[in-house]
Design a protein around this motif. Structure first.
Motif, mmCIF file in Angstrom:
data_model
loop_
_atom_site.group_PDB
_atom_site.id
_atom_site.type_symbol
_atom_site.label_atom_id
_atom_site.label_comp_id
_atom_site.label_asym_id
_atom_site.label_seq_id
_atom_site.Cartn_x
_atom_site.Cartn_y
_atom_site.Cartn_z
ATOM 1 N N MET A 109 -74.703 29.429 3.909
ATOM 2 C CA MET A 109 -74.112 28.844 5.116
ATOM 3 C C MET A 109 -72.797 28.123 4.845
ATOM 4 N N CYS A 110 -72.670 27.562 3.631
ATOM 5 C CA CYS A 110 -71.559 26.640 3.405
ATOM 6 C C CYS A 110 -71.241 26.551 1.920
ATOM 7 N N HIS A 111 -69.945 26.539 1.599
ATOM 8 C CA HIS A 111 -69.489 26.245 0.240
ATOM 9 C C HIS A 111 -68.958 24.819 0.252
ATOM 10 N N GLU A 112 -69.487 23.983 -0.630
ATOM 11 C CA GLU A 112 -69.198 22.545 -0.598
ATOM 12 C C GLU A 112 -68.615 22.086 -1.925
ATOM 13 N N LEU A 113 -67.536 21.318 -1.844
ATOM 14 C CA LEU A 113 -66.940 20.691 -3.024
ATOM 15 C C LEU A 113 -66.862 19.194 -2.751
ATOM 16 N N ALA A 114 -67.711 18.425 -3.430
ATOM 17 C CA ALA A 114 -67.795 16.981 -3.200
ATOM 18 C C ALA A 114 -67.185 16.228 -4.374
ATOM 19 N N HIS A 115 -66.526 15.113 -4.061
ATOM 20 C CA HIS A 115 -65.967 14.223 -5.084
ATOM 21 C C HIS A 115 -66.558 12.831 -4.872
ATOM 22 N N VAL B 190 -58.886 5.446 -5.278
ATOM 23 C CA VAL B 190 -58.591 5.336 -6.708
ATOM 24 C C VAL B 190 -57.167 5.817 -6.938
ATOM 25 N N ARG B 191 -56.715 5.745 -8.193
ATOM 26 C CA ARG B 191 -55.360 6.175 -8.516
ATOM 27 C C ARG B 191 -55.338 7.660 -8.872
ATOM 28 N N PRO B 192 -54.282 8.372 -8.507
ATOM 29 C CA PRO B 192 -54.165 9.773 -8.935
ATOM 30 C C PRO B 192 -54.258 9.874 -10.454
ATOM 31 N N GLY B 193 -55.039 10.821 -10.917
ATOM 32 C CA GLY B 193 -55.253 10.984 -12.350
ATOM 33 C C GLY B 193 -56.505 10.303 -12.852
ATOM 34 N N ASP B 194 -57.069 9.357 -12.071
ATOM 35 C CA ASP B 194 -58.335 8.735 -12.469
ATOM 36 C C ASP B 194 -59.447 9.776 -12.472
ATOM 37 N N GLU B 195 -60.426 9.586 -13.337
ATOM 38 C CA GLU B 195 -61.557 10.507 -13.377
ATOM 39 C C GLU B 195 -62.516 10.250 -12.216
ATOM 40 N N VAL B 196 -62.978 11.337 -11.617
ATOM 41 C CA VAL B 196 -64.020 11.270 -10.592
ATOM 42 C C VAL B 196 -65.044 12.359 -10.909
ATOM 43 N N ILE B 197 -66.139 12.346 -10.175
ATOM 44 C CA ILE B 197 -67.184 13.352 -10.352
ATOM 45 C C ILE B 197 -67.007 14.419 -9.279
ATOM 46 N N THR B 198 -67.102 15.670 -9.668
ATOM 47 C CA THR B 198 -67.093 16.754 -8.686
ATOM 48 C C THR B 198 -68.424 17.496 -8.750
ATOM 49 N N VAL B 199 -68.921 17.820 -7.575
ATOM 50 C CA VAL B 199 -70.160 18.593 -7.450
ATOM 51 C C VAL B 199 -69.853 19.771 -6.531
ATOM 52 N N GLU B 200 -69.909 20.969 -7.084
ATOM 53 C CA GLU B 200 -69.660 22.179 -6.293
ATOM 54 C C GLU B 200 -70.986 22.889 -6.070
ATOM 55 N N ARG B 201 -71.276 23.177 -4.791
ATOM 56 C CA ARG B 201 -72.569 23.790 -4.457
ATOM 57 C C ARG B 201 -72.408 24.831 -3.362
ATOM 58 N N LEU B 202 -73.363 25.734 -3.328
ATOM 59 C CA LEU B 202 -73.502 26.678 -2.228
ATOM 60 C C LEU B 202 -74.752 26.266 -1.463
ATOM 61 N N LEU C 137 -76.070 10.325 -10.251
ATOM 62 C CA LEU C 137 -76.043 11.774 -10.063
ATOM 63 C C LEU C 137 -76.678 12.514 -11.235
ATOM 64 N N GLU C 138 -76.547 11.972 -12.445
ATOM 65 C CA GLU C 138 -77.150 12.628 -13.608
ATOM 66 C C GLU C 138 -78.670 12.664 -13.515
ATOM 67 N N SER C 139 -79.245 11.698 -12.815
ATOM 68 C CA SER C 139 -80.706 11.665 -12.682
ATOM 69 C C SER C 139 -81.185 12.250 -11.356
ATOM 70 N N PHE D 247 -70.866 20.774 -12.065
ATOM 71 C CA PHE D 247 -71.016 19.320 -12.013
ATOM 72 C C PHE D 247 -70.228 18.771 -13.195
ATOM 73 N N GLU D 248 -69.092 18.114 -12.912
ATOM 74 C CA GLU D 248 -68.223 17.715 -14.011
ATOM 75 C C GLU D 248 -67.355 16.521 -13.632
ATOM 76 N N ARG D 249 -66.738 15.951 -14.654
ATOM 77 C CA ARG D 249 -65.757 14.882 -14.476
ATOM 78 C C ARG D 249 -64.372 15.509 -14.531
ATOM 79 N N VAL D 250 -63.525 15.163 -13.570
ATOM 80 C CA VAL D 250 -62.179 15.728 -13.525
ATOM 81 C C VAL D 250 -61.188 14.630 -13.166
#
Length: 254
Positions: A142-148, A122-134, A157-159, A107-110
């Motif tokens: 069942m599924c590998h998920e990468l959400a932005h 948004v513009r390329p290079g802007d920060e977004v949140i990524t959430v990677e889960r199994l 999301l922090e709460s 769970f990070e900002r990229v």
């Protein structure tokens, strides 16, 4: 006497109870494992062969076993049918009486790339949140998920419980997802994802990329999910569009 007769009539058939018991056994067995013979099961449960066959037929119709004439009954896993309606992974599993769960990987900002930027507006290079889960169903991957998601949702999301449903967390924060676009393709799963999904290296995966929109048609989340090829299938309902052009009339003969 009358009460016991009514109780017997209201109790579920024996084959359904046996089917439920065998389903629990199947969950503890690897795919391809062979179940005991029908005669052995009849003795084990203290019922007739007919009742055992009804129970196995029930399991087979639900996709939990495969019956091969002359060879026996073998464990398999039912496929999850992904229909055209807008539902989350958690909702899909619950509807099928499967227990959904997740394992948070990151769970990070990229800084976003051009593809994600286009989907989120948004513009390329802007920060977004990524959430990677199994994602799991009854403890099975069942599924590998990468959400932005856009950066303005960071406090939500922090709460939130990121091992639960993101859609439910967003809805609780008054961000309701009402529409989505979907892209589907098949591809070889990368070795890391094969390991996460408990698949042989080189196995195919079903990749589904969804972009979700809120009530104001703003993109809220884009998620790339790779599903086990042996557990998922996509259902689409198609219809022919009416042809508004009139057929050309043949000239009348003189």
């Amino acid at each position: 006497m009358r009460g016991s007769a009514m109780s017997a009539r209201s109790s579920p058939p024996k084959y359904l109870a046996i089917s439920a018991d065998l389903r629990e056994r199947c969950l503890k067995m690897p795919v391809g494992a062979r179940l005991p013979s029908e005669r052995w099961l009849a003795v084990d449960f203290g019922v007739s062969l007919m009742t055992v066959r009804q129970a196995l037929a029930e399991l087979a119709s639900a996709g939990w076993v495969e019956r091969v004439a002359g060879s026996g009954t073998f464990v398999r896993r039912p496929r999850v049918e992904m229909g055209p309606s807008l539902t989350s992974f958690t909702e899909d599993m619950r509807r099928r009486n499967l227990r959904p769960s997740s394992r948070l990987i990151s769970f990070e900002r990229v800084a976003t790339d051009s593809d994600v930027a286009r989907e989120l507006g948004v513009r390329p290079g802007d920060e977004v949140i990524t959430v990677e889960r199994l994602r799991f169903a009854d403890g099975e991957p069942m599924c590998h998920e990468l959400a932005h998601l856009p950066l303005h949702l960071l406090s939500v999301l922090e709460s939130a419980d990121l091992e639960g449903s993101l859609h439910e967390a967003l809805t609780a924060a008054t961000t309701v997802l009402v529409s989505a676009t979907r892209k589907v393709r098949a591809l070889p799963a990368p070795p890391r994802e094969c390991r996460l999904l408990d698949l042989p290296v080189g196995s195919p995966a079903l990749e589904i990329t969804d972009t979700f929109y809120d009530t104001r048609n703003r993109p809220v989340q884009t998620a790339r999910s790779r599903y086990r090829f042996d557990r998922y299938e996509v259902l689409s309902k198609l219809s022919r569009q009416p042809n508004n052009s009139r057929p050309r009339q043949q000239p009348e003969e003189a």
